[in-house]
Write a protein that holds these residues in place. Structure first.
Motif, PDB file in Angstrom:
ATOM      1  N   TYR A  39       2.258   2.144   5.802  1.00  0.00           N
ATOM      2  CA  TYR A  39       1.987   0.790   5.295  1.00  0.00           C
ATOM      3  C   TYR A  39       0.546   0.613   4.848  1.00  0.00           C
ATOM      4  O   TYR A  39       0.069  -0.516   4.685  1.00  0.00           O
ATOM      5  CB  TYR A  39       2.369  -0.250   6.370  1.00  0.00           C
ATOM      6  CG  TYR A  39       3.823  -0.121   6.730  1.00  0.00           C
ATOM      7  CD1 TYR A  39       4.803  -0.676   5.921  1.00  0.00           C
ATOM      8  CD2 TYR A  39       4.216   0.629   7.840  1.00  0.00           C
ATOM      9  CE1 TYR A  39       6.145  -0.506   6.216  1.00  0.00           C
ATOM     10  CE2 TYR A  39       5.554   0.811   8.139  1.00  0.00           C
ATOM     11  CZ  TYR A  39       6.514   0.230   7.322  1.00  0.00           C
ATOM     12  OH  TYR A  39       7.836   0.410   7.609  1.00  0.00           O
ATOM     13  N   VAL A  84       9.986  10.330  -1.507  1.00  0.00           N
ATOM     14  CA  VAL A  84       8.763  11.121  -1.683  1.00  0.00           C
ATOM     15  C   VAL A  84       7.621  10.547  -0.849  1.00  0.00           C
ATOM     16  O   VAL A  84       7.367   9.342  -0.840  1.00  0.00           O
ATOM     17  CB  VAL A  84       8.377  11.298  -3.183  1.00  0.00           C
ATOM     18  CG1 VAL A  84       8.332  10.006  -3.930  1.00  0.00           C
ATOM     19  CG2 VAL A  84       7.072  12.061  -3.352  1.00  0.00           C
ATOM     20  N   ASN A 112       4.867   0.559  13.161  1.00  0.00           N
ATOM     21  CA  ASN A 112       6.218   0.031  12.989  1.00  0.00           C
ATOM     22  C   ASN A 112       6.856   0.109  14.380  1.00  0.00           C
ATOM     23  O   ASN A 112       6.865   1.192  14.956  1.00  0.00           O
ATOM     24  CB  ASN A 112       6.962   0.924  11.981  1.00  0.00           C
ATOM     25  CG  ASN A 112       8.352   0.428  11.672  1.00  0.00           C
ATOM     26  OD1 ASN A 112       8.797  -0.573  12.212  1.00  0.00           O
ATOM     27  ND2 ASN A 112       9.047   1.148  10.806  1.00  0.00           N
ATOM     28  N   PHE A 127       7.532   4.285  15.535  1.00  0.00           N
ATOM     29  CA  PHE A 127       8.525   4.809  14.596  1.00  0.00           C
ATOM     30  C   PHE A 127       9.358   5.895  15.289  1.00  0.00           C
ATOM     31  O   PHE A 127       8.808   6.851  15.836  1.00  0.00           O
ATOM     32  CB  PHE A 127       7.794   5.363  13.375  1.00  0.00           C
ATOM     33  CG  PHE A 127       8.707   5.714  12.234  1.00  0.00           C
ATOM     34  CD1 PHE A 127       9.514   4.760  11.645  1.00  0.00           C
ATOM     35  CD2 PHE A 127       8.742   7.014  11.754  1.00  0.00           C
ATOM     36  CE1 PHE A 127      10.345   5.088  10.589  1.00  0.00           C
ATOM     37  CE2 PHE A 127       9.566   7.347  10.691  1.00  0.00           C
ATOM     38  CZ  PHE A 127      10.377   6.378  10.113  1.00  0.00           C
ATOM     39  N   SER A 170       7.727   5.087  -0.403  1.00  0.00           N
ATOM     40  CA  SER A 170       8.927   4.294  -0.086  1.00  0.00           C
ATOM     41  C   SER A 170       8.643   2.823   0.154  1.00  0.00           C
ATOM     42  O   SER A 170       9.548   2.004   0.059  1.00  0.00           O
ATOM     43  CB  SER A 170       9.591   4.834   1.181  1.00  0.00           C
ATOM     44  OG  SER A 170      10.033   6.144   0.996  1.00  0.00           O
ATOM     45  N   LYS A 171       7.433   2.480   0.500  1.00  0.00           N
ATOM     46  CA  LYS A 171       7.181   1.111   0.930  1.00  0.00           C
ATOM     47  C   LYS A 171       6.571   0.305  -0.215  1.00  0.00           C
ATOM     48  O   LYS A 171       7.307  -0.182  -1.049  1.00  0.00           O
ATOM     49  CB  LYS A 171       6.331   1.132   2.205  1.00  0.00           C
ATOM     50  CG  LYS A 171       6.993   1.931   3.354  1.00  0.00           C
ATOM     51  CD  LYS A 171       8.181   1.230   3.955  1.00  0.00           C
ATOM     52  CE  LYS A 171       9.178   2.106   4.701  1.00  0.00           C
ATOM     53  NZ  LYS A 171       8.709   2.863   5.848  1.00  0.00           N
ATOM     54  N   TYR A 222       9.375  10.372  15.344  1.00  0.00           N
ATOM     55  CA  TYR A 222       8.498  11.317  16.063  1.00  0.00           C
ATOM     56  C   TYR A 222       9.258  11.869  17.276  1.00  0.00           C
ATOM     57  O   TYR A 222       9.327  13.067  17.503  1.00  0.00           O
ATOM     58  CB  TYR A 222       7.201  10.651  16.556  1.00  0.00           C
ATOM     59  CG  TYR A 222       6.530   9.719  15.574  1.00  0.00           C
ATOM     60  CD1 TYR A 222       6.471  10.033  14.219  1.00  0.00           C
ATOM     61  CD2 TYR A 222       5.932   8.527  16.002  1.00  0.00           C
ATOM     62  CE1 TYR A 222       5.844   9.177  13.325  1.00  0.00           C
ATOM     63  CE2 TYR A 222       5.301   7.672  15.121  1.00  0.00           C
ATOM     64  CZ  TYR A 222       5.267   7.990  13.786  1.00  0.00           C
ATOM     65  OH  TYR A 222       4.656   7.135  12.908  1.00  0.00           O
ATOM     66  N   SER A 267       8.219  10.707   3.824  1.00  0.00           N
ATOM     67  CA  SER A 267       7.334  11.166   4.899  1.00  0.00           C
ATOM     68  C   SER A 267       8.156  11.536   6.127  1.00  0.00           C
ATOM     69  O   SER A 267       7.694  12.272   6.992  1.00  0.00           O
ATOM     70  CB  SER A 267       6.221  10.164   5.209  1.00  0.00           C
ATOM     71  OG  SER A 267       6.720   8.875   5.361  1.00  0.00           O
ATOM     72  N   ASP A 268       9.386  11.060   6.200  1.00  0.00           N
ATOM     73  CA  ASP A 268      10.304  11.525   7.248  1.00  0.00           C
ATOM     74  C   ASP A 268      10.346  13.052   7.306  1.00  0.00           C
ATOM     75  O   ASP A 268      10.345  13.647   8.377  1.00  0.00           O
ATOM     76  CB  ASP A 268      11.736  11.046   6.954  1.00  0.00           C
ATOM     77  CG  ASP A 268      12.017   9.669   7.537  1.00  0.00           C
ATOM     78  OD1 ASP A 268      11.162   9.142   8.268  1.00  0.00           O
ATOM     79  OD2 ASP A 268      13.093   9.123   7.247  1.00  0.00           O
TER      80      ASP A 268
END
Ligand SMILES: *Cc1c(COP(=O)(O)O)cnc(C)c1O
Length: 364
Positions: free
Chosen positions: A192, A231, A162, A115, A221-222, A118, A90-91
């Motif tokens: 999350y 992904v 986060n 996070f 990823s989490k 951004y 998602s980055d």
């Protein structure tokens, strides 16, 4: 060379010390990393079983439309296939959104601390950044609304946030969305999402139906335990997706990631199990905090921010020398805290023992 002025102020990403380095430096046998909110249980067994099937395809480009994964995610989430965009984590979706909408002369609104990507991407694009401090760890949505103007192209909302683990209750998010101008894109980062157990959490799929200026980001990823494969996906109105798609690189999600994500998605029993274990793990940390009178943020994620009321770097170092890698709150905007990823029951008990030792040493 004529570099963009704004990137001169940015530091390259600083990876932490490797496990081997830490082992050698402190003479440790084992290192447990609870620093990056990775799933301590790894990924579903179904993923490892299927991965060997992909070995014949190294020479071929991946499916640039992620056709099979798209079908699975559309069905799982409950949106249509043209409401989805996939990213190399998602980055990358954050980067794509910034690249598509941010530029000099326009601004973007976000909480702080939140996070960091951004802000990072907004700086690169040369947009003005309006950061609104969290209040008791929560997004100050009224203040965020107050600074939105006709030059605000993107507002970022991270829930659960986060590094605090706090979430936005349904009613608050709905009234916020109702008041954001339609020309401003709201990015709701739900990295999350699968860990959430709160009753008054919203349904972001319904919200996307209702608000044509909302995009929701999620990741494999989490909880799905696929951080190394990179992904993530976003869902929104098909008009938003249509506008973003040309900014995406054609083969941004590799074949392994697509295959693994399909399998991971298919094993919801595993996800449920991880959610339950994470919830129990959080309780271990809450009990520790209560016992030692430490304040903490109740978390809907797989991490917890604990305030030791001392230099976070000192706690970080104490734990590092005893074989546990965490994130010092110093780098996260909470200088007296550390952020600990919830591990397995044994890992949690292990780090809690070291944190108790720290409290004893401090008291004497
Ligand atoms: C981990 C994380 C991401 C990035 O996830 P990837 O899909 O691995 O790029 C995005 N947003 C938040 C809030 C995160 O914590």
């Amino acid at each position: 060379m004529r570099w963009k002025d704004q990137i001169k102020s940015l530091a390259p990403y600083q990876p932490g010390k490797s496990k081997d380095e830490v082992k050698r430096q402190y003479g440790l046998e084992e290192i447990i990393k609870l620093a990056s909110n990775e799933n301590p249980f790894g990924c579903s067994k179904k993923v490892s079983e299927v991965m060997s099937k992909e070995t014949g395809y190294f020479a071929l480009y991946p499916d640039g439309y992620a056709t099979n994964l798209r079908e699975c995610v559309a069905e799982h989430v409950g949106v249509t296939k043209d409401q989805l965009i996939f990213g190399n984590g998602s980055d990358e979706l954050i980067l794509i959104i910034a690249r598509a909408l941010l530029r000099p002369g326009f601004n973007t609104v976000m909480a702080t601390p939140t996070f960091p990507q951004y802000k990072h991407n907004a700086i690169i694009e040369g947009a003005e950044i309006r950061e609104i401090p969290l209040v008791d760890g929560h997004h100050d949505l009224d203040q965020m609304l107050a600074v939105i103007d006709e030059k605000t192209n993107v507002v970022w909302v991270c829930s659960p946030n986060n590094p605090t683990g706090t979430y936005i209750p349904k009613k608050k998010l709905e009234s916020f969305l109702a008041r954001v101008p339609k020309e401003t894109l709201v990015v709701l980062d739900e990295a999350y999402f699968e860990y959430v157990v709160a009753d008054d959490y919203y349904n972001s799929v319904e919200l996307v139906e209702q608000y044509s200026n909302l995009i929701v980001l999620r990741t494999f990823s989490k909880i799905y335990g696929l951080a190394s494969l990179r992904v993530g996906y976003g869902f929104a109105s098909k008009e938003i997706i249509r506008a973003l798609e040309p900014v995406r690189e054609p083969f941004n999600v590799n074949s392994f990631a697509q295959l693994a994500a399909i399998e991971a998605l298919g094993d919801q029993e595993y996800v449920e199990n991880c959610r339950t274990l994470n919830h129990q793990g959080l309780e271990q940390f809450y009990n520790f905090c209560k016992e030692h009178n430490l304040s903490y943020m109740p978390s809907q994620g797989n991490f917890i921010l604990i305030d030791f009321k001392t230099d976070g770097n000192e706690v970080f170092q104490f734990l590092l020398e005893r074989g546990y890698i965490v994130r010092s709150g110093n780098a996260l905007g909470f200088p007296t805290s550390v952020r600990v990823t919830v591990g397995s029951k044994e890992q949690n008990a292990g780090i809690i023992e070291k944190m108790s030792q720290y409290m004893q040493v401090k008291a004497h």
